[in-house]
Design an enzyme around this catalytic site. Structure first.
Site, PDB file in Angstrom:
ATOM      1  N   VAL A  76      -0.993   4.327  12.887  1.00  9.68           N
ATOM      2  CA  VAL A  76       0.095   4.680  13.805  1.00  9.68           C
ATOM      3  C   VAL A  76       0.068   6.203  13.988  1.00  9.68           C
ATOM      4  CG1 VAL A  76       2.595   4.664  14.164  1.00  9.68           C
ATOM      5  CG2 VAL A  76       1.475   2.708  13.074  1.00  9.68           C
ATOM      6  N   SER A  97       1.640  10.903   8.803  1.00 14.08           N
ATOM      7  CA  SER A  97       1.374  11.092   7.385  1.00 14.08           C
ATOM      8  C   SER A  97       2.593  11.741   6.752  1.00 14.08           C
ATOM      9  CB  SER A  97       0.160  12.010   7.206  1.00 14.08           C
ATOM     10  OG  SER A  97       0.118  12.506   5.885  1.00 14.08           O
ATOM     11  N   HIS A 147       7.492   6.923   7.097  1.00 13.92           N
ATOM     12  CA  HIS A 147       7.475   7.195   8.536  1.00 13.92           C
ATOM     13  C   HIS A 147       7.088   5.900   9.240  1.00 13.92           C
ATOM     14  CE1 HIS A 147       3.173   7.257   7.895  1.00 13.92           C
ATOM     15  NE2 HIS A 147       3.305   8.240   7.034  1.00 13.92           N
ATOM     16  N   HIS A 154       4.239   3.706   7.850  1.00 13.97           N
ATOM     17  CA  HIS A 154       4.621   2.803   6.760  1.00 13.97           C
ATOM     18  C   HIS A 154       5.397   1.598   7.312  1.00 13.97           C
ATOM     19  CE1 HIS A 154       4.531   6.757   4.445  1.00 13.97           C
ATOM     20  NE2 HIS A 154       3.679   6.012   3.761  1.00 13.97           N
ATOM     21  N   LYS A 174      -5.516   4.077   8.124  1.00 18.75           N
ATOM     22  CA  LYS A 174      -5.522   5.546   8.084  1.00 18.75           C
ATOM     23  C   LYS A 174      -6.294   6.015   6.855  1.00 18.75           C
ATOM     24  CE  LYS A 174      -3.200   9.729   7.702  1.00 18.75           C
ATOM     25  NZ  LYS A 174      -2.909   9.818   6.284  1.00 18.75           N
ATOM     26  N   GLN A 197      -3.400   9.727  -9.257  1.00 21.99           N
ATOM     27  CA  GLN A 197      -4.324   9.846  -8.124  1.00 21.99           C
ATOM     28  C   GLN A 197      -4.359  11.247  -7.521  1.00 21.99           C
ATOM     29  OE1 GLN A 197      -2.025   6.846  -5.775  1.00 21.99           O
ATOM     30  NE2 GLN A 197      -2.578   8.139  -4.042  1.00 21.99           N
TER      31      GLN A 197
HETATM   32  P1  AMP Z   1       1.049   6.495   1.286  1.00 18.15           P
HETATM   33  O1  AMP Z   1       2.532   6.470   1.115  1.00 18.15           O
HETATM   34  O2  AMP Z   1       0.549   7.698   2.006  1.00 18.15           O
HETATM   35  O3  AMP Z   1       0.327   6.208   0.001  1.00 18.15           O
HETATM   36  O4  AMP Z   1       0.715   5.288   2.250  1.00 18.15           O
HETATM   37  C1  AMP Z   1       1.115   3.976   1.960  1.00 18.15           C
HETATM   38  C2  AMP Z   1       0.410   3.040   2.899  1.00 18.15           C
HETATM   39  O5  AMP Z   1       0.745   3.361   4.249  1.00 18.15           O
HETATM   40  C3  AMP Z   1      -1.120   3.142   2.795  1.00 18.15           C
HETATM   41  O6  AMP Z   1      -1.669   1.838   2.880  1.00 18.15           O
HETATM   42  C4  AMP Z   1      -1.484   3.971   3.995  1.00 18.15           C
HETATM   43  O7  AMP Z   1      -2.787   3.731   4.475  1.00 18.15           O
HETATM   44  C5  AMP Z   1      -0.437   3.499   5.003  1.00 18.15           C
HETATM   45  N1  AMP Z   1      -0.256   4.513   6.049  1.00 18.15           N
HETATM   46  C6  AMP Z   1       0.055   5.814   5.892  1.00 18.15           C
HETATM   47  N2  AMP Z   1       0.086   6.439   7.076  1.00 18.15           N
HETATM   48  C7  AMP Z   1      -0.216   5.512   8.019  1.00 18.15           C
HETATM   49  C8  AMP Z   1      -0.343   5.534   9.431  1.00 18.15           C
HETATM   50  N3  AMP Z   1      -0.173   6.651  10.138  1.00 18.15           N
HETATM   51  N4  AMP Z   1      -0.674   4.391  10.060  1.00 18.15           N
HETATM   52  C9  AMP Z   1      -0.865   3.237   9.363  1.00 18.15           C
HETATM   53  N5  AMP Z   1      -0.761   3.152   8.019  1.00 18.15           N
HETATM   54  C10 AMP Z   1      -0.434   4.270   7.352  1.00 18.15           C
END
Ligand code: AMP
Length: 279
Positions: A176, A185, A34, A37, A149, A61
């Site tokens: 974001v 998310s 999204h 990312h 986040k 995890q």
């Molecule tokens: P994930 O795919 O959920 O493991 O997230 C991958 C990366 O994207 C991680 O470093 C998260 O902290 C970051 N991330 C996920 N959602 C957001 C968001 N809304 N704003 C900024 N970074 C994000």
């Protein structure tokens, strides 16, 4: 933009880039991408010559089998999204590629892993440390980008890099949000409409609490946030803590030194959402 699924092929390509003197930026993700990312990828593109994005749902995890099974996997649309911005390499390995043998390493992060996410998701940060250290060793980036986040994850990763002396600079990126304030998310996709409708209350309440926080006792602020969110019935707060941003130890008084961050986890039905705000 090229998709790689094996370590050897990715490493061969990246070695050539490095020989040209190009700096590599790395954004690890679990996909279902999204705008949150994408903001990390854009930050990487602005600071580095080559951007590598990994898409890998890391089984180690997840402390909840259903959560792992239900986690959205959308490689095709992820690639489409990434093609709209600058990203040279996508690394989407299989579980067997990342873990040819089970990873039995145990990390010690002290208080960083015993509070909040660490307390409610036992083993979660050990799994995060396993996959992030593996990926950093594979990609060997100059800089790696992580979102605020996942505030506690950021603290754990900084500690991991320190403990393993990994030659990488960790760059934090801002949260974001959707227009209504809900932190973006991958799990938002899983929210049923009635839950999606009330989920913005989480950030609204955090913002409200920030306004009056210093005029009240810490315990009162915590109580307010929990009762305000739980009042909706559809939302159920798992924890809300106000912590020091480096030790992650919950504060008792506002006059303690250091930056304070309010961190929250909320169940919207079966979907668990996290968010945080700097006080
Ligand atoms: P994930 O795919 O959920 O493991 O997230 C991958 C990366 O994207 C991680 O470093 C998260 O902290 C970051 N991330 C996920 N959602 C957001 C968001 N809304 N704003 C900024 N970074 C994000």
């Amino acid at each position: 933009m090229k998709l790689y699924t094996t370590i050897t092929s990715l490493q061969k390509a990246l070695k050539e880039e490095r020989l040209k003197g190009l700096k590599v930026g790395f954004v690890p993700t679990m996909g279902a991408l999204h705008k949150g990312h994408l903001s990390l990828v854009e930050m990487a593109a602005s600071m580095c010559d080559i951007v590598v994005v990994s898409i890998f749902v890391n089984p180690t995890q997840f402390n909840d089998k259903n959560d792992l099974a239900n986690y959205p996997r959308t490689l095709e649309s992820d690639m489409k999204l990434l093609s709209t911005i600058r990203c040279e390499y996508i690394f989407s390995p299989s579980v067997g590629e990342v873990y040819p043998v089970p990873d039995t390493r145990k990390f010690e992060f002290g208080a960083l892993e015993t509070v909040m996410e660490g307390k409610f998701r036992p083993g979660h940060f050990n799994g995060v440390a396993q996959v992030v250290s593996r990926l950093l060793e594979i990609v060997l980036p100059d800089k790696a980008f992580f979102g605020r986040k996942d505030f506690q994850q950021m603290a754990v990763i900084n500690e991991l890099v320190r403990q393993l002396n990994l030659p990488v600079e960790i760059i934090p990126c801002d949260i974001v949000r959707e227009k209504d304030g809900l932190a973006m998310s991958s799990r938002n996709k899983l929210l049923l409409p009635e839950y999606r409708k009330c989920a913005p209350l989480i950030y609204q309440t955090l913002k409200e609490a920030k306004e009056f926080a210093m005029k009240k006792k810490v315990a009162e602020v915590k109580k307010y946030v929990v009762s305000q969110i739980n009042a909706t019935q559809l939302l159920n707060v798992e924890y809300f803590e106000i912590v020091d941003d480096t030790t992650l130890i919950p504060i008792k008084n506002w006059n303690e030194t250091g930056t304070k961050v309010g961190c929250i986890a909320v169940f919207a039905g079966k979907i668990r959402l996290i968010d945080n705000i700097v006080f």
